[in-house]
Design a protein around this motif. Structure first.
Motif, PDB file in Angstrom:
ATOM      1  N   GLY A  22       0.821  -1.202   0.000  1.00  0.00           N
ATOM      2  CA  GLY A  22       0.000   0.000   0.000  1.00  0.00           C
ATOM      3  C   GLY A  22       0.855   1.253   0.000  1.00  0.00           C
ATOM      4  N   ALA A  23       0.170   2.377   0.076  1.00  0.00           N
ATOM      5  CA  ALA A  23       0.857   3.663   0.001  1.00  0.00           C
ATOM      6  C   ALA A  23       1.660   3.937   1.268  1.00  0.00           C
ATOM      7  N   MET A  24       2.789   4.565   1.071  1.00  0.00           N
ATOM      8  CA  MET A  24       3.633   4.969   2.184  1.00  0.00           C
ATOM      9  C   MET A  24       3.674   6.500   2.210  1.00  0.00           C
ATOM     10  N   LEU A  25       3.564   7.064   3.388  1.00  0.00           N
ATOM     11  CA  LEU A  25       3.496   8.519   3.541  1.00  0.00           C
ATOM     12  C   LEU A  25       4.728   9.057   4.238  1.00  0.00           C
ATOM     13  N   ARG A  26       5.025  10.320   3.942  1.00  0.00           N
ATOM     14  CA  ARG A  26       6.104  10.999   4.647  1.00  0.00           C
ATOM     15  C   ARG A  26       5.616  11.422   6.027  1.00  0.00           C
ATOM     16  N   VAL A  27       6.554  11.614   6.919  1.00  0.00           N
ATOM     17  CA  VAL A  27       6.227  12.043   8.283  1.00  0.00           C
ATOM     18  C   VAL A  27       5.458  13.362   8.240  1.00  0.00           C
ATOM     19  N   ARG A  28       5.838  14.246   7.351  1.00  0.00           N
ATOM     20  CA  ARG A  28       5.153  15.538   7.227  1.00  0.00           C
ATOM     21  C   ARG A  28       3.672  15.354   6.896  1.00  0.00           C
ATOM     22  N   ASP A  29       3.349  14.391   6.004  1.00  0.00           N
ATOM     23  CA  ASP A  29       1.957  14.148   5.634  1.00  0.00           C
ATOM     24  C   ASP A  29       1.151  13.607   6.814  1.00  0.00           C
ATOM     25  N   VAL A  30       1.763  12.749   7.608  1.00  0.00           N
ATOM     26  CA  VAL A  30       1.101  12.207   8.792  1.00  0.00           C
ATOM     27  C   VAL A  30       0.856  13.329   9.801  1.00  0.00           C
ATOM     28  N   ALA A  31       1.833  14.208   9.965  1.00  0.00           N
ATOM     29  CA  ALA A  31       1.694  15.332  10.895  1.00  0.00           C
ATOM     30  C   ALA A  31       0.550  16.250  10.473  1.00  0.00           C
ATOM     31  N   VAL A  32       0.420  16.521   9.189  1.00  0.00           N
ATOM     32  CA  VAL A  32      -0.672  17.370   8.704  1.00  0.00           C
ATOM     33  C   VAL A  32      -2.013  16.708   8.989  1.00  0.00           C
ATOM     34  N   HIS A  33      -2.100  15.409   8.767  1.00  0.00           N
ATOM     35  CA  HIS A  33      -3.356  14.688   9.003  1.00  0.00           C
ATOM     36  C   HIS A  33      -3.793  14.775  10.460  1.00  0.00           C
ATOM     37  N   PHE A  34      -2.851  14.574  11.377  1.00  0.00           N
ATOM     38  CA  PHE A  34      -3.178  14.582  12.802  1.00  0.00           C
ATOM     39  C   PHE A  34      -3.097  15.972  13.426  1.00  0.00           C
ATOM     40  N   ARG A  35      -2.722  16.971  12.627  1.00  0.00           N
ATOM     41  CA  ARG A  35      -2.594  18.351  13.101  1.00  0.00           C
ATOM     42  C   ARG A  35      -1.620  18.468  14.272  1.00  0.00           C
ATOM     43  N   VAL A  36      -0.453  17.853  14.087  1.00  0.00           N
ATOM     44  CA  VAL A  36       0.615  17.938  15.082  1.00  0.00           C
ATOM     45  C   VAL A  36       1.903  18.319  14.369  1.00  0.00           C
ATOM     46  N   HIS A  37       2.915  18.647  15.126  1.00  0.00           N
ATOM     47  CA  HIS A  37       4.228  18.977  14.570  1.00  0.00           C
ATOM     48  C   HIS A  37       4.907  17.679  14.116  1.00  0.00           C
ATOM     49  N   PRO A  38       5.698  17.730  13.037  1.00  0.00           N
ATOM     50  CA  PRO A  38       6.407  16.522  12.603  1.00  0.00           C
ATOM     51  C   PRO A  38       7.259  15.886  13.701  1.00  0.00           C
ATOM     52  N   ALA A  39       7.792  16.691  14.610  1.00  0.00           N
ATOM     53  CA  ALA A  39       8.579  16.132  15.717  1.00  0.00           C
ATOM     54  C   ALA A  39       7.728  15.216  16.589  1.00  0.00           C
ATOM     55  N   THR A  40       6.445  15.514  16.705  1.00  0.00           N
ATOM     56  CA  THR A  40       5.540  14.660  17.473  1.00  0.00           C
ATOM     57  C   THR A  40       5.392  13.308  16.795  1.00  0.00           C
ATOM     58  N   VAL A  41       5.277  13.303  15.471  1.00  0.00           N
ATOM     59  CA  VAL A  41       5.161  12.046  14.734  1.00  0.00           C
ATOM     60  C   VAL A  41       6.444  11.234  14.893  1.00  0.00           C
ATOM     61  N   TYR A  42       7.598  11.887  14.808  1.00  0.00           N
ATOM     62  CA  TYR A  42       8.864  11.171  15.035  1.00  0.00           C
ATOM     63  C   TYR A  42       8.909  10.569  16.442  1.00  0.00           C
ATOM     64  N   ARG A  43       8.422  11.317  17.423  1.00  0.00           N
ATOM     65  CA  ARG A  43       8.408  10.812  18.796  1.00  0.00           C
ATOM     66  C   ARG A  43       7.495   9.579  18.889  1.00  0.00           C
ATOM     67  N   TRP A  44       6.310   9.640  18.255  1.00  0.00           N
ATOM     68  CA  TRP A  44       5.404   8.496  18.247  1.00  0.00           C
ATOM     69  C   TRP A  44       6.073   7.286  17.595  1.00  0.00           C
ATOM     70  N   ILE A  45       6.823   7.517  16.525  1.00  0.00           N
ATOM     71  CA  ILE A  45       7.525   6.424  15.844  1.00  0.00           C
ATOM     72  C   ILE A  45       8.579   5.826  16.769  1.00  0.00           C
ATOM     73  N   HIS A  46       9.387   6.674  17.393  1.00  0.00           N
ATOM     74  CA  HIS A  46      10.445   6.187  18.284  1.00  0.00           C
ATOM     75  C   HIS A  46       9.885   5.483  19.517  1.00  0.00           C
ATOM     76  N   GLN A  47       8.688   5.886  19.954  1.00  0.00           N
ATOM     77  CA  GLN A  47       8.055   5.236  21.105  1.00  0.00           C
ATOM     78  C   GLN A  47       7.307   3.968  20.701  1.00  0.00           C
ATOM     79  N   GLY A  48       7.190   3.714  19.405  1.00  0.00           N
ATOM     80  CA  GLY A  48       6.526   2.512  18.925  1.00  0.00           C
ATOM     81  C   GLY A  48       5.027   2.629  18.749  1.00  0.00           C
ATOM     82  N   PHE A  49       4.480   3.848  18.841  1.00  0.00           N
ATOM     83  CA  PHE A  49       3.049   4.034  18.671  1.00  0.00           C
ATOM     84  C   PHE A  49       2.626   3.942  17.211  1.00  0.00           C
TER      85      PHE A  49
END
Length: 89
Positions: A22-49
């Motif tokens: 399936g489609a793969m998205l950039r961290v920036r696109d995920v951040a826009v979807h959830f209305r958070v900063h890209p650093a938050t998405v990176y933190r979620w990734i590093h925490q395993g969420f």
């Protein structure tokens, strides 16, 4: 934001198989979807969420690999958008 994070964790617990198909998205696109900063998405990734892939392989923090992280689009499709969670609260 807490409801969004809860939805992500719930999805990870109920769907143990995360395929790279399936489609793969950039961290920036995920951040826009959830209305958070890209650093938050990176933190979620590093925490395993949120599952992420680098060079087609599952991301493991500290493995020393280089390259851009990508997030499966299924993460977005399986969670409730932010505006929906705020109305329910």
């Amino acid at each position: 934001m807490l409801a969004t994070l809860f939805n992500i964790v719930l999805w990870l617990l109920t769907d143990a198989k995360h395929s790279i198909g399936g489609a793969m998205l950039r961290v920036r696109d995920v951040a826009v979807h959830f209305r958070v900063h890209p650093a938050t998405v990176y933190r979620w990734i590093h925490q395993g969420f949120i599952p992420a892939y680098r060079n087609g392989q599952p991301f493991k923090p500290g493995d020393g690999a280089t390259g851009a992280l990508r997030v499966p689009q299924s993460v977005l499709n399986s969670t409730v958008p932010v505006e929906d969670t705020q109305e329910a609260a």
